[in-house]
Design an enzyme around this catalytic site. Sequence first.
Site, PDB file in Angstrom:
ATOM      1  N   TYR A 129      -5.532   1.117  -8.975  1.00  0.00           N
ATOM      2  CA  TYR A 129      -4.907   1.106  -7.653  1.00  0.00           C
ATOM      3  C   TYR A 129      -4.941  -0.298  -7.054  1.00  0.00           C
ATOM      4  O   TYR A 129      -3.924  -0.799  -6.559  1.00  0.00           O
ATOM      5  CB  TYR A 129      -5.638   2.087  -6.742  1.00  0.00           C
ATOM      6  CG  TYR A 129      -5.184   2.086  -5.307  1.00  0.00           C
ATOM      7  CD1 TYR A 129      -4.046   2.777  -4.916  1.00  0.00           C
ATOM      8  CD2 TYR A 129      -5.900   1.390  -4.321  1.00  0.00           C
ATOM      9  CE1 TYR A 129      -3.623   2.779  -3.591  1.00  0.00           C
ATOM     10  CE2 TYR A 129      -5.493   1.389  -3.009  1.00  0.00           C
ATOM     11  CZ  TYR A 129      -4.355   2.082  -2.641  1.00  0.00           C
ATOM     12  OH  TYR A 129      -3.945   2.079  -1.337  1.00  0.00           O
TER      13      TYR A 129
ATOM     14  N   VAL B 289       0.839  -1.205   0.000  1.00  0.00           N
ATOM     15  CA  VAL B 289       0.000   0.000   0.000  1.00  0.00           C
ATOM     16  C   VAL B 289       0.874   1.256   0.000  1.00  0.00           C
ATOM     17  O   VAL B 289       0.656   2.189  -0.791  1.00  0.00           O
ATOM     18  CB  VAL B 289      -0.951  -0.006   1.212  1.00  0.00           C
ATOM     19  CG1 VAL B 289      -1.633   1.359   1.372  1.00  0.00           C
ATOM     20  CG2 VAL B 289      -2.008  -1.085   1.054  1.00  0.00           C
TER      21      VAL B 289
ATOM     22  N   VAL C 178       2.634   1.941  -3.355  1.00  0.00           N
ATOM     23  CA  VAL C 178       1.776   2.511  -4.397  1.00  0.00           C
ATOM     24  C   VAL C 178       1.324   3.920  -4.034  1.00  0.00           C
ATOM     25  O   VAL C 178       1.252   4.806  -4.886  1.00  0.00           O
ATOM     26  CB  VAL C 178       0.560   1.592  -4.650  1.00  0.00           C
ATOM     27  CG1 VAL C 178      -0.419   2.235  -5.625  1.00  0.00           C
ATOM     28  CG2 VAL C 178       1.030   0.236  -5.185  1.00  0.00           C
ATOM     29  N   GLU C 179       1.021   4.133  -2.761  1.00  0.00           N
ATOM     30  CA  GLU C 179       0.518   5.445  -2.339  1.00  0.00           C
ATOM     31  C   GLU C 179       1.561   6.546  -2.511  1.00  0.00           C
ATOM     32  O   GLU C 179       1.269   7.616  -3.032  1.00  0.00           O
ATOM     33  CB  GLU C 179       0.074   5.387  -0.867  1.00  0.00           C
ATOM     34  CG  GLU C 179      -1.214   4.620  -0.614  1.00  0.00           C
ATOM     35  CD  GLU C 179      -2.446   5.367  -1.090  1.00  0.00           C
ATOM     36  OE1 GLU C 179      -2.322   6.558  -1.474  1.00  0.00           O
ATOM     37  OE2 GLU C 179      -3.531   4.768  -1.087  1.00  0.00           O
ATOM     38  N   SER C 180       2.773   6.308  -2.054  1.00  0.00           N
ATOM     39  CA  SER C 180       3.752   7.399  -1.994  1.00  0.00           C
ATOM     40  C   SER C 180       5.137   7.023  -2.502  1.00  0.00           C
ATOM     41  O   SER C 180       6.008   7.896  -2.584  1.00  0.00           O
ATOM     42  CB  SER C 180       3.885   7.889  -0.549  1.00  0.00           C
ATOM     43  OG  SER C 180       4.435   6.863   0.272  1.00  0.00           O
TER      44      SER C 180
END
Length: 334
Positions: free
Chosen positions: A319, A224, A227-229
């Site tokens: 996502y 997570v 992918v997020e940051s």
Amino acid sequence: MLCRRKWWLFGAAWMLAACGVAHGATSEGQRYLALCRQYAVRVSGGPAASPSASPTAWEVKGTLSGLARSTDDMGYTLLVQMDDGTSVSLTGSGKAPNVDVGSKVRVLVKNGSANTESPGPVVLAVATETDVVAALGASNAAASHAPASHASRRSRSAVPASRGARSAVREAVAWSASAILQAYKNAVRWFNPKLSENELTTIAQCVLGFSARYGVDPRLIMAVLAVESGFKVEATSRAGAMGLGQLMPATARGMGVTNAYDPVQNIDAAVRLIRGHLEAHAGKDSMEQLALALASYNAGGGAVRKYGGVPPYKETRNYIRKVASWYRYFCTGK
């Protein structure tokens, strides 16, 4: 160069896969837990414990707001501000702990003797919150070998099980905590080589520790955050999402986060959010549960409820695909 970095990530991913629900703990955290066991002090994730019936020892949690050392460096005084705003002064003997003022800490204290110069609470051990949480993660992973009660099995059913997780956890117990922590640091470094050694350690410890605390596979959290940051601590999206887990301002406030760019607060909130989304969809097929939890994290639980499943948003569907791909890679190395 890119090929070499991919091989490095492959090695880190292989170690993460072997670690299973891995555990990372620093020696300071382990020493702290050992003393807590010695004095029969229950280490909890709740508010600071206070001495109710003059127990032998208890735990104080809060922010280190002051540290004074004696001139001969054989004693010190800590000023700890607890979550309710009150402060407590605690004295200890020997060399002062190597903890920065402003850090979240746990302090194990006992009642002093009336015959000494300091009859009040005396410090037995000090460790940062990050170190203790990471050490608890190690303990929880080892404890997973014991037969699970019906209640604990039911609780863990809310979290998707990765392929081969049980055998991986068995292998992980033989690994040293430092090797496991290093594997997570290597994976984080692959995504963001600009992070300092201290930043890498903090992020890896938080992923391992908070995942253990809330019962979520740390490899899912790694996927997570990747992918997020891309593990960029100061990342800010055009929509205003902040930090490693890309928390929206309203979400951060609702989770009690005061600084979304603080890795400890951000990862803590992100893991709690993911755990909540997994629990909201417990009982479904594990892959469906995972997809719905990720859709909720990305688009919001309201959107998932509105459409009765994964919303028809291209961004959300991409996502889910990206996170699931990294999660599979961290679990299997493929």
